[in-house]
Write an enzyme that holds these catalytic residues in place. Sequence first.
Site, short mmCIF file in Angstrom:
data_model
loop_
_atom_site.label_atom_id
_atom_site.label_comp_id
_atom_site.label_asym_id
_atom_site.label_seq_id
_atom_site.Cartn_x
_atom_site.Cartn_y
_atom_site.Cartn_z
N THR A 91 120.17 -41.55 28.93
CA THR A 91 121.54 -41.66 29.42
C THR A 91 121.95 -40.42 30.22
O THR A 91 121.43 -39.33 29.98
CB THR A 91 122.50 -41.82 28.22
OG1 THR A 91 123.83 -41.62 28.64
CG2 THR A 91 122.22 -40.80 27.12
N ASP A 92 122.93 -40.60 31.10
CA ASP A 92 123.46 -39.44 31.83
C ASP A 92 124.30 -38.54 30.92
O ASP A 92 124.63 -37.41 31.27
CB ASP A 92 124.30 -39.89 33.05
CG ASP A 92 125.51 -40.75 32.68
OD1 ASP A 92 125.66 -41.13 31.49
OD2 ASP A 92 126.32 -41.05 33.59
N GLU A 93 124.64 -39.05 29.71
CA GLU A 93 125.52 -38.27 28.82
C GLU A 93 124.85 -37.00 28.32
O GLU A 93 125.53 -36.09 27.84
CB GLU A 93 126.01 -39.15 27.66
CG GLU A 93 126.71 -40.40 28.19
CD GLU A 93 127.46 -41.20 27.14
OE1 GLU A 93 127.85 -40.65 26.12
OE2 GLU A 93 127.63 -42.42 27.38
N TYR B 3 125.92 -38.69 19.70
CA TYR B 3 125.06 -39.65 20.43
C TYR B 3 124.27 -38.93 21.52
O TYR B 3 123.04 -39.01 21.58
CB TYR B 3 125.90 -40.77 21.04
CG TYR B 3 125.16 -41.57 22.10
CD1 TYR B 3 124.05 -42.35 21.77
CD2 TYR B 3 125.57 -41.55 23.44
CE1 TYR B 3 123.36 -43.07 22.74
CE2 TYR B 3 124.89 -42.28 24.41
CZ TYR B 3 123.79 -43.04 24.06
OH TYR B 3 123.10 -43.75 25.02
N LYS C 131 120.20 -38.21 22.02
CA LYS C 131 119.42 -38.67 23.18
C LYS C 131 118.79 -37.48 23.90
O LYS C 131 117.64 -37.55 24.34
CB LYS C 131 120.30 -39.47 24.14
CG LYS C 131 120.79 -40.81 23.63
CD LYS C 131 119.69 -41.82 23.32
CE LYS C 131 118.99 -42.33 24.56
NZ LYS C 131 118.04 -43.43 24.21
P1 NAD Z 1 122.31 -51.59 22.16
O1 NAD Z 1 123.02 -50.86 21.07
O2 NAD Z 1 122.93 -52.80 22.76
O3 NAD Z 1 120.86 -52.04 21.64
C1 NAD Z 1 120.04 -51.21 20.88
C2 NAD Z 1 118.92 -52.07 20.30
O4 NAD Z 1 118.06 -51.22 19.51
C3 NAD Z 1 119.42 -53.18 19.37
O5 NAD Z 1 118.74 -54.39 19.66
C4 NAD Z 1 119.06 -52.68 17.98
O6 NAD Z 1 118.78 -53.73 17.05
C5 NAD Z 1 117.78 -51.86 18.27
N1 NAD Z 1 117.57 -50.82 17.26
C6 NAD Z 1 118.48 -49.91 16.79
N2 NAD Z 1 117.91 -49.14 15.85
C7 NAD Z 1 116.62 -49.55 15.74
C8 NAD Z 1 115.51 -49.12 14.95
N3 NAD Z 1 115.64 -48.13 14.05
N4 NAD Z 1 114.32 -49.75 15.11
C9 NAD Z 1 114.18 -50.75 16.00
N5 NAD Z 1 115.20 -51.21 16.76
C10 NAD Z 1 116.39 -50.62 16.63
O7 NAD Z 1 121.98 -50.48 23.24
P2 NAD Z 1 121.96 -50.58 24.84
O8 NAD Z 1 123.31 -50.35 25.34
O9 NAD Z 1 121.21 -51.80 25.23
O10 NAD Z 1 121.09 -49.30 25.17
C11 NAD Z 1 119.67 -49.38 25.22
C12 NAD Z 1 119.11 -48.00 25.56
O11 NAD Z 1 119.63 -47.57 26.82
C13 NAD Z 1 119.50 -46.91 24.56
O12 NAD Z 1 118.40 -46.07 24.39
C14 NAD Z 1 120.67 -46.19 25.23
O13 NAD Z 1 120.71 -44.85 24.82
C15 NAD Z 1 120.27 -46.31 26.69
N6 NAD Z 1 121.40 -46.29 27.65
C16 NAD Z 1 122.47 -47.14 27.47
C17 NAD Z 1 123.50 -47.14 28.41
C18 NAD Z 1 124.69 -48.08 28.29
O14 NAD Z 1 125.63 -47.97 29.09
N7 NAD Z 1 124.71 -49.00 27.34
C19 NAD Z 1 123.43 -46.29 29.52
C20 NAD Z 1 122.33 -45.45 29.67
C21 NAD Z 1 121.30 -45.48 28.73
P1 TYD Z 2 132.16 -46.63 26.21
O1 TYD Z 2 132.08 -48.03 26.72
O2 TYD Z 2 132.25 -46.43 24.72
O3 TYD Z 2 130.92 -45.84 26.82
P2 TYD Z 2 130.61 -44.23 26.80
O4 TYD Z 2 131.41 -43.59 25.75
O5 TYD Z 2 129.14 -44.24 26.48
O6 TYD Z 2 130.92 -43.73 28.17
O7 TYD Z 2 133.42 -45.93 26.84
C1 TYD Z 2 133.61 -45.84 28.24
C2 TYD Z 2 134.87 -45.03 28.48
O8 TYD Z 2 135.99 -45.78 27.98
C3 TYD Z 2 134.88 -43.71 27.73
O9 TYD Z 2 135.54 -42.74 28.54
C4 TYD Z 2 135.71 -44.00 26.49
C5 TYD Z 2 136.70 -45.06 26.97
N1 TYD Z 2 137.13 -46.03 25.94
C6 TYD Z 2 138.49 -46.28 25.76
O10 TYD Z 2 139.37 -45.68 26.43
N2 TYD Z 2 138.85 -47.19 24.79
C7 TYD Z 2 137.95 -47.85 24.03
O11 TYD Z 2 138.35 -48.65 23.15
C8 TYD Z 2 136.55 -47.61 24.26
C9 TYD Z 2 135.49 -48.33 23.45
C10 TYD Z 2 136.18 -46.69 25.23
#
Ligand code: NAD
Ligand code: TYD
Length: 353
Positions: A135-137, A160, A164
Amino acid sequence: MEHNISKNILITGGAGFIGSHVVRRFVSEYENYQVFNLDALTYAGNLENLKDIEDADNYTFIKGDITDTDFVNKLFSKHHFDGVIHLAAESHVDRSITDPLSFVRTNVFGTVNLLNASLGLFRNNPGFVFYHISTDEVYGSLGSHGFFKESTAYAPNSPYSASKASSDHFVRAYGETYGLPFVISNCSNNYGPNQFPEKLVPLFINNIIQKKPLPVYGDGNYTRDWLFVKDHARAIDLVFHQGKKGETYNIGGFNEWKNIELTQLLCRLMDKKLDRQASTSAKLISFVKDRPGHDLRYAIDASKINKELGWEPSVTFEEGLELTIEWYFDNKEWLDHVTSGDYLEYYKKQYQA
Ligand code: NAD
Ligand code: TYD
């Protein structure tokens, strides 16, 4: 990595939001690959995300936990994977604030388990690659100017992002120390079909449908860069096949929005979709207590992946949001299933509803 050679590819976290789009893409685009989806099916994992491909000949689902060392070692010895695309993670910042240890367990310990198991594979297989999805975070927070580049120093602010960042460091360290071939990509906020409604976009879509308040943290002037999930899956495909080993790629949407502006746009699109009078949904906006350690702004400089691999987003934000809204309307059953049970408890605790 060539596409037309048969390969065993392990995708972890393939039942989650982004993972399910990656699994679907690999199963349907690469018939020569056997795609193994390893997922523990936590609250965020959902096999309903993969109904359309579950019977494909080149797809196998394995329920298992990446923190179980014996299980992971046995799995790797059995299938001799040619590549690992690692997405399994605890992914929600708010949950990491209340339960940091579960993030350390899965995101750090679980990743190191996979890295250890990979050591036995790449020494006999020069084509092996470990691809870590991040993630960019990890870069922390920007002020009102500038962008995250691949060279930006890590400065994670939430449990989080710290977990990461730590797993990114372990992947790099395994490359340096043991010669493990790896790639890492750091992507901005994703949105799209199949996202669990704890994250901003699906949470607000669901709340608007139900005429529930839209809890905007703080003053809403926090900025995120948003990318449609299928564009991320396409980028992952490119980096996996063409990314240079040992390198990092930043992936972003060139699409920055303040949370409050995004919320207003979503309200307008939802009013249209629901045939409600203009401004009906905006009345649901409610400014609530801020998230502790809330990062002000994320913005990605994605010029490296653009120049080196020719990747760019394919949809505008409005198009992507419309497709997303459409999906949640067409999949009410999916939404009902994931918003019952544990979700209600979580929602009550998080938002004191
Ligand atoms: P998500 O929470 O929707 O899915 C995570 C998946 O991992 C789920 O299917 C869960 O069952 C599985 N999981 C969790 N713990 C586990 C374990 N101990 N063993 C096996 N499986 C397990 O997450 P997402 O949003 O799809 O993100 C996927 C990846 O991409 C993550 O690594 C996250 O850090 C990264 N990422 C997400 C975003 C975003 O905006 N959602 C952005 C950048 C990077
Ligand atoms: P989120 O979807 O949780 O992603 P991330 O924290 O990984 O960026 O949140 C996106 C942005 O929205 C973040 O600045 C937090 C804000 N946010 C709210 O203002 N209200 C909410 O209920 C949630 C879930 C997020």
